[in-house]
Structures are given as C-alpha cells and as structure tokens.
Write a protein that holds these residues in place. Sequence first.
Motif, PDB file in Angstrom:
ATOM      1  N   UNK A 177       0.828  -1.207   0.000  1.00 58.05           N
ATOM      2  CA  UNK A 177       0.000   0.000   0.000  1.00 58.05           C
ATOM      3  C   UNK A 177       0.864   1.260   0.000  1.00 58.05           C
ATOM      4  N   UNK A 178       1.932   1.218   0.763  1.00 52.19           N
ATOM      5  CA  UNK A 178       2.819   2.383   0.819  1.00 52.19           C
ATOM      6  C   UNK A 178       3.491   2.622  -0.538  1.00 52.19           C
ATOM      7  N   UNK A 179       3.947   1.541  -1.164  1.00 53.60           N
ATOM      8  CA  UNK A 179       4.586   1.688  -2.477  1.00 53.60           C
ATOM      9  C   UNK A 179       3.590   2.166  -3.529  1.00 53.60           C
ATOM     10  N   UNK A 180       2.354   1.669  -3.441  1.00 57.49           N
ATOM     11  CA  UNK A 180       1.338   2.109  -4.404  1.00 57.49           C
ATOM     12  C   UNK A 180       1.059   3.595  -4.248  1.00 57.49           C
ATOM     13  N   UNK A 181       0.920   4.062  -3.007  1.00 54.70           N
ATOM     14  CA  UNK A 181       0.682   5.487  -2.780  1.00 54.70           C
ATOM     15  C   UNK A 181       1.865   6.327  -3.250  1.00 54.70           C
ATOM     16  N   UNK A 182       3.074   5.848  -2.971  1.00 56.58           N
ATOM     17  CA  UNK A 182       4.263   6.609  -3.351  1.00 56.58           C
ATOM     18  C   UNK A 182       4.412   6.698  -4.873  1.00 56.58           C
ATOM     19  N   UNK A 183       3.849   5.735  -5.595  1.00 60.37           N
ATOM     20  CA  UNK A 183       3.980   5.733  -7.058  1.00 60.37           C
ATOM     21  C   UNK A 183       2.977   6.654  -7.744  1.00 60.37           C
TER      22      UNK A 183
END
Length: 637
Positions: A177-183
């Motif tokens: 979830x964190x990587x998706x938001x950061x992308x």
Amino acid sequence: MSASALRLIRVRRLSSTGPAVKRALPWRDLICLHRGCVFITYEMVTLNQAITIDTSAILQEKHKSYIYLTHTTNREQESLKNHLGTVCHLDADPHECALWVLLKKTCSADRAVRQQAVQELAQNHHWQDYQYQTAAQVIDQRTAVALARIPNVDLRFFLPPPPLPHSEDDISIEDGLRQLLASLPQSEVDQCVQYFTSLALRESSQSLASQRGGLWCFGGNGLPYAQSLTSTPSEKVETFCLQALVQHSKVHSHCDHIVANGGLQLLQRVYQLRRDSPKIQCNIVRIIGNLALNERLHTAIVQSGWVSVLAEMIQSPYIMQASLAARALANLDREAVRQKYQDGVYILHPQCRTKQPIKADVLFVHGLLGAAFKTWRQKDLDETEDDKVEGVREDYTECWPKSWLAADCPNLRILSVEYDTHLSDWKAKCPAENQRKSLAYRSQELLRKLKDAGVGERPVVWVAHSMGGLLVKKMLLDASKDPDLSPLIKNTKGILFYSVPHHGTFMAGYSVNVRYLLFPSIEVKELCRDSPALRDLNENFLNITKEQEFKVLSFAETLPTSIGPMLKMLHPDVSFLGTRYQKNMNSPFSLSDLGIGDLIQVDVDHLNICKPEKKDSFLYKRTLQFIQDALGGQRIK
C-alpha cells in the motif's frame, strides 16, 4: 477356417525375461485352439444376455433428480434442438441444451434478447454444480456484471478471484500500500489529496520502523513496552492508506496509475485478509466504485475477480456494504445503466436490475454530523424496555427509505448523498478543505454529481434534514441560473424539510470546556441566527418556490437536543419566553418555518425528527403521503 490359413498362425510366448520365441503350432494344438475359441465366444454371448440391463430404468431415475418448471412436448424439444444448431447433439439432455441456448443468447446482437437471457439464467435454479461452473467459464464480462445485478443470484455463476501469491505476514500488505501510494502522482491534485497521502505514508513508515525494531532506547533495540507505545496497528495503517487511495481514485488520471501499478490485485489481497473489518472492506469497495467510473478500466476490474466479490457484497444484510457494492456494479453495468454514480451518491432503491419502470426520484440529503445511511435509520430503541421491544427489534431497519419507502413505492429511484460536516475545524479530516465546506462550493459539487446520476430527467422530490435543507435550497437556486440544469427545476415537484433552520440556529447550555465553539467550522458559522446570507437565501428561494409552485412540507421538533455531555442545542421552535410556536397564534416566529407550505410540530428532538419510530407512526405516514401527493398519488405505486 481353411487349413492353409490356420497354418499361417503364429503365436508369441509371453515371458518377463528374454525375447519371444516364434514357432508354428502343430495341427493338434490348432484344433484345440479352434474348439476353445468357439466355447469362449458362446460363453460371452450367453453372459451378455444374462446381465444386460434395461437402461430406460436408469434414465427414469436420472430424470427424477431434475426439476421441471414446465412440461415440454416432443415438438418443443425438437424445436429447441433445431434452434441450438451444432451446439448440442440431438440426443443431448434438454436441460443441457437449455443452458447452452441461454449462454448463446447472452451474446446476441439484440440487447433485449441478451437481457432476457440473463434473467432466465438467473431464475432457473435447477442447474447442477458442473453447469454453474461451465457457465462461469463461458459468460463474458457484460453477462457477468448483469448476473451480479440480479436479486439473490446464485453466486456459483461467478469465478472466484484469481489466486494471489502467498504472503508471509501483514507487513507486506503495508509495504504494498505504501509503495502504491508513493507511485501515484502528487502534482495536479488538491491539498486534501496531498494531505491524506502524506498522512498515510507517515503512519506507515512509523509502523514499519517499530515492527522492524527501529526504535532505539537505552543503548539497544527498543524495549517491548516502549515499542508498543509508538507502533501503529496494521489495520489502522491500512485504513490511512485506503483513505488516501479513495481520494486518489476520485482523480480520473490517477485511476490508470492505480490499475497499472497492481492496485486491483493488492486491494483484492487486503479485502480477503480483512474480512473481519467492515470499515476496510467498505473503503476498498468505494475505491472500486470510483475506478468503475472509467469504462476503459472495466476489463481489468472484471479480470481481477471483483465481480464475484461485489455480487456477494450486494446481498449483504448491512445497508452500507450493499449500497457500496450496488454503486460499483451500477457503474460497471453499461448494458442497463446509462447514469454514473459519483463518490458520495448512493442508490438505496433499486439496487439491482428491475423490470419496474422508474417514474420518479426521491433524493435524501443529510445535515450537520449526518451521513447517507445513519441519518435515515429507524429511531433508536430504548434498551430498558421489555419483551414488547424485542418484537420491534426484529423489524428494525438501518435505513427506512430503503426498507419502507421502497416497498410502498417500488417505482421510485431512491438516492442518498453524503458529504463531510464538522462542528469544529479541530475535527475536520482535512485541515485544508475549509474553502470546500461552504454551501456555495458544496452546491456546485453536488449538482455536478447529481447531473451525472440523471437527477432532473424525471420528477424529483427532495427530503432534507437540518443543514441539508439549506443545501437543497442553494442547489435549486444555482440550478435556476444554469440553463443546463433547467430540467432539474422543472421536474422538482416537492421538498420536505426535517427541522431545517431557515432563519439560522444557535447553541446554548454548554459548559466552559466546550471546544467546538472555540474554532467553529464553516458549517456552524453559516448557521448563525439571523445571518444575512441565510436571509438572502431564504428570500430568493421563496420567490422560486412560488414561481415554480413547489409543494413544501416542514417538520419541526419541540424538544431540546443534546450533542454529547458538553453541548446542548435548543430546539428552534421554543420561543425565548418558553411558549411553543403555534401557526395560528401571534407568538415569536419559528426558525423552522419557511413561510410557505405546512409546518407540523413533532414531540422529538433535532436528531430524531427524521427517524420514525415505526412504519405506522405519524412521522412516516405523513412523509409517505406528501411524497405520493407531490408525485401524483397512484401514479408511483
């Protein structure tokens, strides 16, 4: 058999070791072999005659397991087989042929034929398990969505979500979830989207640091106690991330990024792992509903297994889950639904495909501290009451417009809208959204959403509580100035106000520690008594109401309302001297009196005036009567 032919026979000796040896059989052995063959042949024929079973008896027993809705004659069966063509053989089972015929019809170029085939597929409950599995693999995307919107459809029609890679622990979900938001892009988004994203990433980083021993204390890794003080539960972190994704999914260009970066599969994993968390599941389905507004993403949504999830959720007994799934499926169903339901606009009825013609819309708008569902629940029951209440509790409804109004007026489309409201800026979800909370901003925002939902194309009745009534008045005034929204004005037939402070309100009886009034929100400021803005709004609305001849009914409470232990809001229909307002008396005016239409007092407080105690209560019966009268009585039943 001739002797010359027999002489040519060769036999191979069977052995597990060594090659086979070929030799010619002597005449004596050939004669014995010949006699043995004749004997074996005779025995086989005799045995076959002795154990032959009449297969008609088996077929009769087999057919007993089927459920026949109507008797089919030989001519009808022959016609069925001829229509199917090469799909079924002439000796195939009639039910097998019927299934394939319907599956073939779902691909017809005729829209009416397709829709009828979907109805028949869903209504036939005599299919076997393997037939449901066959149908699930054969049906296309359009048919799968259509079946999911059939009431109480058999869930075996849908393929389960594709298996996802095994995850060791919940930390990988937070990471994902964190990587998706950061992308996701951070440019060209409003401040609230940036705020929610930064909040989610910050909470996620703190959680990861604490769970991986990142807290340093007393010369080493953090003590367990100190670690527990700073760690954030996984479910809380996921909620922050999902709230941020909800905001991103409202931006059309970001929806492509969410799908391209594996967001659909990641959300599927979170959904399956958090089945015990309705809040997380509701946020996820809300995101799917927003993504479904983009038709180019429909194939990806279906292939990710979301149709089966939505088909299950729409059958939930809980109103919020069912309504969120209904919205997502309606946005996916471009076959039968032309309108699009933006975030915050929910269908209470009909949530599935229906043959009932929709003749009018009834739109519910909540007020301060309200919501699309909880505002319109049945009056809360007193837990101290006895057996009599137990009987009422069985019929308790979380949303009386969906349960009661839909049953009394099935030809209505019933919608409910939702928007955030707060008493204080201290409680606001996004500190940067102050400019978005004014009546003017919300009016324009809701008008756009309601236009996408097709509100104004047919007769409309508005039902509003508290501040929601002011918002309805502002929307109708704005619509009267916009030529594109003129149908909304022409088709508005009636407005029902539940304790709407047309002249403003005031709060009193609060203690010194009340923090709400220290930093009042824009909503509270706009509700100030004798506000010039409210006075202008009321005067302009009265003019348009008289011009368009809207039917108006107002309910007003007579009991004070407590908002927690620190704050009491005096009801607007109690005068300063304590005498209640009566329309036929020269007493102080009522803050809920619009000045037009009927005003009815009810002995309830401000929060419960829109929550009927039961279906045969005066409050609901008068509401139903007003809606029917405004829309022409028997025409909507």
